[in-house]
Structure formats: C-alpha cells, structure tokens
Design a protein around this motif. Structure first.
Motif, PDB file in Angstrom:
ATOM      1  N   PRO A 131      33.462  33.404  44.709  1.00 10.44           N
ATOM      2  CA  PRO A 131      34.914  34.397  45.804  1.00 10.44           C
ATOM      3  C   PRO A 131      36.133  33.637  45.521  1.00 10.44           C
ATOM      4  O   PRO A 131      36.359  32.449  45.154  1.00 10.44           O
ATOM      5  CB  PRO A 131      34.582  33.617  46.859  1.00 10.44           C
ATOM      6  CG  PRO A 131      32.558  34.027  47.186  1.00 10.44           C
ATOM      7  CD  PRO A 131      32.307  32.653  45.579  1.00 10.44           C
ATOM      8  N   GLN A 132      36.859  34.365  45.603  1.00  7.50           N
ATOM      9  CA  GLN A 132      38.031  34.159  45.422  1.00  7.50           C
ATOM     10  C   GLN A 132      38.827  35.139  47.264  1.00  7.50           C
ATOM     11  O   GLN A 132      38.611  35.898  47.673  1.00  7.50           O
ATOM     12  CB  GLN A 132      39.450  35.443  44.590  1.00  7.50           C
ATOM     13  CG  GLN A 132      39.005  34.829  43.234  1.00  7.50           C
ATOM     14  CD  GLN A 132      39.688  35.357  41.700  1.00  7.50           C
ATOM     15  OE1 GLN A 132      40.316  35.766  41.786  1.00  7.50           O
ATOM     16  NE2 GLN A 132      38.501  36.339  41.647  1.00  7.50           N
ATOM     17  N   THR A 133      40.100  34.024  47.315  1.00  8.31           N
ATOM     18  CA  THR A 133      40.948  34.243  48.572  1.00  8.31           C
ATOM     19  C   THR A 133      41.980  35.453  48.013  1.00  8.31           C
ATOM     20  O   THR A 133      42.822  35.610  47.514  1.00  8.31           O
ATOM     21  CB  THR A 133      41.022  32.736  48.816  1.00  8.31           C
ATOM     22  OG1 THR A 133      40.433  31.935  49.239  1.00  8.31           O
ATOM     23  CG2 THR A 133      42.335  33.413  50.595  1.00  8.31           C
ATOM     24  N   ALA A 188      31.251  39.176  48.864  1.00  8.50           N
ATOM     25  CA  ALA A 188      33.018  38.436  48.902  1.00  8.50           C
ATOM     26  C   ALA A 188      33.250  39.675  49.201  1.00  8.50           C
ATOM     27  O   ALA A 188      32.691  40.325  47.657  1.00  8.50           O
ATOM     28  CB  ALA A 188      33.710  37.164  48.060  1.00  8.50           C
ATOM     29  N   GLY A 189      34.666  40.144  49.942  1.00  6.12           N
ATOM     30  CA  GLY A 189      35.669  41.616  49.126  1.00  6.12           C
ATOM     31  C   GLY A 189      34.423  42.340  49.727  1.00  6.12           C
ATOM     32  O   GLY A 189      33.639  42.442  50.768  1.00  6.12           O
ATOM     33  N   HIS A 238      41.641  35.684  39.040  1.00  7.84           N
ATOM     34  CA  HIS A 238      41.123  34.605  38.092  1.00  7.84           C
ATOM     35  C   HIS A 238      39.668  36.228  37.638  1.00  7.84           C
ATOM     36  O   HIS A 238      39.117  36.669  38.833  1.00  7.84           O
ATOM     37  CB  HIS A 238      40.114  33.200  37.750  1.00  7.84           C
ATOM     38  CG  HIS A 238      39.318  33.272  39.043  1.00  7.84           C
ATOM     39  ND1 HIS A 238      38.406  33.885  38.673  1.00  7.84           N
ATOM     40  CD2 HIS A 238      39.553  32.296  39.647  1.00  7.84           C
ATOM     41  CE1 HIS A 238      37.421  33.012  39.779  1.00  7.84           C
ATOM     42  NE2 HIS A 238      38.034  32.993  40.707  1.00  7.84           N
ATOM     43  N   GLU A 239      39.429  36.264  36.604  1.00  5.70           N
ATOM     44  CA  GLU A 239      37.918  37.270  35.938  1.00  5.70           C
ATOM     45  C   GLU A 239      37.073  37.043  36.982  1.00  5.70           C
ATOM     46  O   GLU A 239      36.651  35.613  36.910  1.00  5.70           O
ATOM     47  CB  GLU A 239      37.579  37.733  34.625  1.00  5.70           C
ATOM     48  CG  GLU A 239      39.229  37.779  34.149  1.00  5.70           C
ATOM     49  CD  GLU A 239      38.611  38.984  32.632  1.00  5.70           C
ATOM     50  OE1 GLU A 239      37.206  38.874  32.295  1.00  5.70           O
ATOM     51  OE2 GLU A 239      39.048  39.050  31.479  1.00  5.70           O
ATOM     52  N   ALA A 271      40.918  41.569  41.807  1.00  4.94           N
ATOM     53  CA  ALA A 271      39.767  40.849  42.338  1.00  4.94           C
ATOM     54  C   ALA A 271      39.127  40.407  43.564  1.00  4.94           C
ATOM     55  O   ALA A 271      37.997  40.571  43.958  1.00  4.94           O
ATOM     56  CB  ALA A 271      39.585  39.833  41.253  1.00  4.94           C
ATOM     57  N   PRO A 272      40.768  39.913  44.382  1.00  2.00           N
ATOM     58  CA  PRO A 272      39.773  38.616  46.016  1.00  2.00           C
ATOM     59  C   PRO A 272      39.507  40.390  46.200  1.00  2.00           C
ATOM     60  O   PRO A 272      38.357  39.949  46.996  1.00  2.00           O
ATOM     61  CB  PRO A 272      41.371  38.291  46.418  1.00  2.00           C
ATOM     62  CG  PRO A 272      42.132  38.335  45.066  1.00  2.00           C
ATOM     63  CD  PRO A 272      41.848  38.924  43.673  1.00  2.00           C
TER      64      PRO A 272
END
Length: 588
Positions: free
Chosen positions: A292-294, A193-194, A286-287, A179-180
């Motif tokens: 954004p995820q790191t 993000a990503g 997480h889904e 996911a990130p």
C-alpha cells in the motif's frame, strides 16, 4: 408276503436346486437393495469421491476516471499446469500442426522433451521447468497469469498432460499515476488499500462454482462437468478524477519536491460547486504492487499556518466585529493583556492597515488583534462548519480528521495561535474544502471521489448526493473572496510571485514551523486558493513538507501553486477573467 417298496429318489439334486434358487433370490434382493434402494446414495458417494469442485472466478470491475479512461482493470490471463502422471509418457511433436505424420515427428517422449519445447514460450529455464513436470501430482502449476497469446502457443504444442485454467490479472495502465488513490490488492486478490479496498465488495463481484468428475489417473471424465452457480462480475467504479490533469499535476509536484529538496508534497484540486475531487496527487509514487501507498492529502494532517488567518477574518466579518476597511494598528511585536508575545515574520515600524491589508500582508500581530474582537467559541464553531476536526467521508482508508481541540482545552497561548493557523492541524483535503466554502457562496460541499457505479448488467447507479451545509453567509464569502484577491493582486500582498496571468486568483499563503520535541526541524509550506476569483471553479491546496530550499510558502509552494493553477484552467477549459479585480484598500 410283503410288497416290494418303491425305490427312493436321491435328495441331493433337489437340495442343490433349492440352495441355488435361494442364492439367486438373495443376490436379486441385494441387487434390488443396492441399485434401487441405496443406488442414488451410493452413486452420490462415488461422485463425491471423484468430484473436484473449483471456483469460476468473477471478473473484477474496472476503475475509471470522469471521462471513462481506465485507471484499473482486470485482463484475461491463464494459469499453465501439468498432470505429472500423463506427461511422463506424453509424445512431444516437433511440428504439432503438420498434417503429415512424418513431418509431425512425435518421436520424443517425456518431461525433458516437453520442457524443451515449452520453456521458450513460458520464458523459463528448461531444467527448472522439467523438474516441475516430474512427480505424481495430477495438477502442478508451471506458470501463472500468462497472456492469451502465450496460452495459444502452449495449446498449439498439443502435448498430452499440459493443462490450463482461465484467470485474470489486475492491470494499472497508467503506471504510478494516482497509485495511492487507486490502492492495491493482496496476493489473494482482495483490496487492501485505496479505492481497491473501500470499493472491494462492488469491484469483486461473486465467484461461481463448477465441478468436474476426475478419473483414476486424473483425467476429466467426459460429460462429468457441471456448473453449479454462474459467476457475477464486479461493477465499474466511476471516479471524479481527471486522468490528464492528475498526470500533469503529479509531474509538476515531483519536480517541485526535487527542486526545493522537500521530504514530500501533496496537491488537491476540488470542483467548487460540486465537491468533486478532480486531482489528488502525492509525490514519489511507485507503480502499484502488493504494498500500500500513503494518500498524504487524506492521511496526513499538518498545521495550516497563515492559511488559517482566513477563518479568523471570516469569523470577525460574520459576527460584524470588523469590516474589510476596519483600521488595525500593526506593530512588529504585540503583547496581549495576559502577557503572550507575538512577532511578525519580519521586523518593521508600526503602521496602520485595514483588515484587508492585515490579511494581504499576513501579519500575525494584526491577526491576533482581529481575533481578540470575537469569541473563541465563534471561531471554533466556524472551524467545524467548514469541515475541520471531522472526517470528510471520502471513500479512502485511513483518513485523518486532523487535530482540533475545543476552546475549553486551549491553553493560554493556543487561544491566540489558533488565530493564525497554529495549534491545530488539517489535511490538504480539508483545506481545499475550506477554500471551496468561500468560492461557493458560503456553502460547505462534502468532497466527492466517486461519481457512481455501472453494474454488470449495464445499469448505472449514481452515488448518493452529499448534504451541503451553509457554513458562512453568502455576503461574507463574497467579501472574503475579494479580500483574498489582494494577496496576489496588491503590490504588498504575499502572493504576487505566483499570480496567474489572465486569471484573478483568491488565495492565502501559509508557513508553519514543524517541531520534533522542542526543536524546529523545518516548515510546512502551503498555499490554498480559488481560480478564477470572478467565477470560482476550482479550489486548490498545495503543500511542500520541509522544503530545504525556500522555507517560506511564497518561495517554494508559490511556484507549485502557480503551475497547478495553470494546469487546472487549461485542462478544464476555464476562460480567462474578463475584468480586473476591484480591490479593497489595504491602507486606510
């Protein structure tokens, strides 16, 4: 006698005729002016007043793994809307598909009846839905992004006033996996993000435009639709990730973080010969939503600890200051000429080890003595050649270059701590790249996450090749590779607990203290290695940040490295090592 004059004709009818003729001429001229001269202009103005233009959305391209498995895609959806003016008097049929009028039973009328039929299909409260249908709007959304199956049910109701428009929804079929790295879109559908962000332009494509002529009550005028510009769909992004390997590693990493009560963990697996990133895993994903995820392996930099001793030994070998067999006297405490004190991780009597033995046992005091045999600038130059202190260029936002001061900026103690992996920081991506140099004949290969792009017309465009750099000599890289095998294969090595049965492993453990101000708050437990050492295929870097159970790398990151290495050889189909390692002696 006067002649009698002829009687005069009345002038009224003639004047009236002239007035009528003049009026007809004026009207004709006005019509000519309006229809012929200004006709096109006025028609255009009329169309403009009643024309409604909308985008024809381009379909966002997919993101796929190295084998074409879908990581992100856009699926067809529909937005359901209502013309509140039309629905006010719309007939609602109980059986709209029936042929017989009586069976159809279209006696119900209006928003309440329509809401009662529509609510179960849209899974909405009938009262709330009915409220959305009341008003003067000619286009009010009821629910967005419903599936084609739901749209077909809505259409089958045949209720005058219900409308819809084609749309699309971003889908990530593998849940939280990678996911990130994949990233996310904002509410407007733009990547933030990503890969969704860095590849946004090629993924998004270009919207088209379509116009409608709208009647006075909001209906679309037949024949009044015009496509101004067709949409152009986005391209497919082909990544180097292996979905099956990524999945297995994320499960293993999450279990390790929980088992050792760590704050978080990160893993990178890189193909040595090409620089391709086969897996880049973070714990606790997480889904994907709008948040954004790191990507910690790229965005967070930590001290490598004793993994950094590899570079001190490599520099000493490169300059000819030592050989694998050079003897080093190793006390448990060592004091430099300028008064700096250094301790080994545990007390022991003074003994003599070869340079190979110093590396295998991860001696701080022995490594400082090796580092003193070479110039600071030589070590620093090697740091830079293997990619430390610089951005790798990986196509992910927020990449950290790490922290690497120049020798002129090193203070009296940092001059020595940089010899054993403290006083500078690296990302896990940089650390995997550093190990790849050793397995790749001394050649630094910049990491690759994107293999190429497939255009909407089916043309495939490969990503531009990276520019490799000869960071250390081939001879030194091979020598260092053999020396590092002692860490798992020699009984005195720090990595015997995570040896991989059937495979030769060249690796290094690293445990760095983490500080908050002047207070030690834990350790960063990391291991970086190459498997198999006799046929270098994959470089692996693992990190557990602040493990409460097993603060030393061998105890916490060791089992994680072992499991990641096993997943890697199994998923890539790497054959076991054919011969046992021929190690350098660790003692003179």
């Amino acid at each position: 006698m006067k002649k009698a004059s002829a009687p005069r004709r009345p002038r009224g009818p003639r004047v009236q005729l002239m007035v009528i003729l003049g009026a007809l001429v004026a009207i004709s001229l006005s019509l000519l002016w309006l229809q012929i001269v200004r006709g096109p202009e006025l028609a255009a103005q009329g169309r403009l007043v009643r024309t409604y233009s909308v985008n024809i959305p381009a379909e966002r391209g997919s993101i796929v793994d190295a084998n074409g498995a879908v990581l992100a895609e856009s699926i067809a959806t529909y937005h359901i809307a209502v013309n509140q003016k039309h629905i006010a008097n719309a007939r609602v049929c109980e059986n709209p598909e029936a042929d017989d009028e009586d069976e159809r039973d279209c006696s119900s009328v209006g928003p309440a009846a329509a809401a009662k039929k529509l609510a179960p299909i849209l899974e909405m409260d009938p009262v709330e839905l009915g409220g959305l249908m009341v008003g003067d709007s000619t286009y009010q959304y009821l629910k967005k992004n419903v599936s084609p199956q739901v749209w077909r049910q809505v259409r089958a109701l045949d209720i005058f006033g219900l409308e819809w428009e084609a749309a699309s929804k971003r889908s990530y079929p593998n849940g939280s996996i990678a996911a990130p790295v994949l990233g996310t879109l904002d509410a407007e559908g733009k990547g933030v993000a990503g890969l969704e962000a860095t590849q946004d332009e090629v993924l998004a494509g270009e919207d088209g435009e379509e116009s409608y002529e709208i009647g006075t009550t909001g209906e679309v005028i037949p024949g009044g639709r015009e496509v101004i510009a067709n949409s152009r769909d986005g391209s497919t992004v082909h990544t180097t990730l292996r979905l099956d390997l990524q999945y297995a590693i994320e499960q293993t990493l999450n279990a390790a973080v929980e088992r050792h009560a760590a704050d978080w963990g990160a893993v990178v697996v890189q193909e040595i010969s090409t620089g391709k990133i086969l897996a880049m895993a973070d714990s606790g994903n997480h889904e994907i939503d709008h948040n954004p995820q790191t990507v910690r392996a790229v965005q967070y930099a930590v001290e490598p600890g004793s993994v950094g001793k590899i570079l001190t030994v490599a520099s000493a070998l490169e300059t000819g200051a030592v050989t694998p067999l050079t003897p080093i006297t190793v006390p448990d405490e060592y004091v430099t000429e300028d008064g700096q004190h250094f301790l080994d991780s545990h007390g022991h009597p003074t003994y003599v080890r070869t340079v190979t033995g110093v590396l295998a046992e991860s001696s701080n005091t022995g490594t400082v003595q090796i580092g003193q045999k070479i110039k600071d600038q030589d070590r620093y130059d090697l740091f830079r050649r293997v990619g430390l202190g610089s951005l790798t260029g990986i196509p992910l936002p927020g990449e950290s270059a790490g922290l690497l001061a120049t020798p002129e900026e090193w203070d009296g103690r940092q001059k020595y701590t940089t010899m054993f992996g403290q006083g500078y920081s690296v990302t896990q991506l940089q650390q995997a790249g550093m190990l790849s140099v050793i397995g790749n004949g001394g050649v630094y290969q910049p990491p690759r996450l994107i293999e190429g792009w497939t255009k909407p017309d089916g043309r495939y465009e490969p990503a531009p090749p990276a520019q490799p750099v000869q960071a250390i000599s081939k001879e030194v890289s091979q020598t260092l590779l053999t020396m590092m095998e002692s860490i798992t294969a020699d009984s005195e090595g720090t990595g015997t607990s995570y040896a991989v049965e059937g495979y030769r492993v060249a690796s290094k453990t690293g445990t760095a203290e983490l500080f908050e101000g002047a207070t030690v708050i834990g350790t960063g437990a990391t291991i970086a290695g190459i498997i198999p050492a006799d046929n270098p295929t994959a470089a692996i870097s693992v990190l557990l940040y602040r493990p409460r159970k097993g603060s030393y790398a061998a105890a916490s990151a060791g089992p994680l490295f072992h499991d990641v290495a096993l997943h890697t050889v199994h998923h890539l189909g790497i054959a076991p090592s054919a011969e046992k390692a021929k190690l350098f002696p660790t003692q003179p």
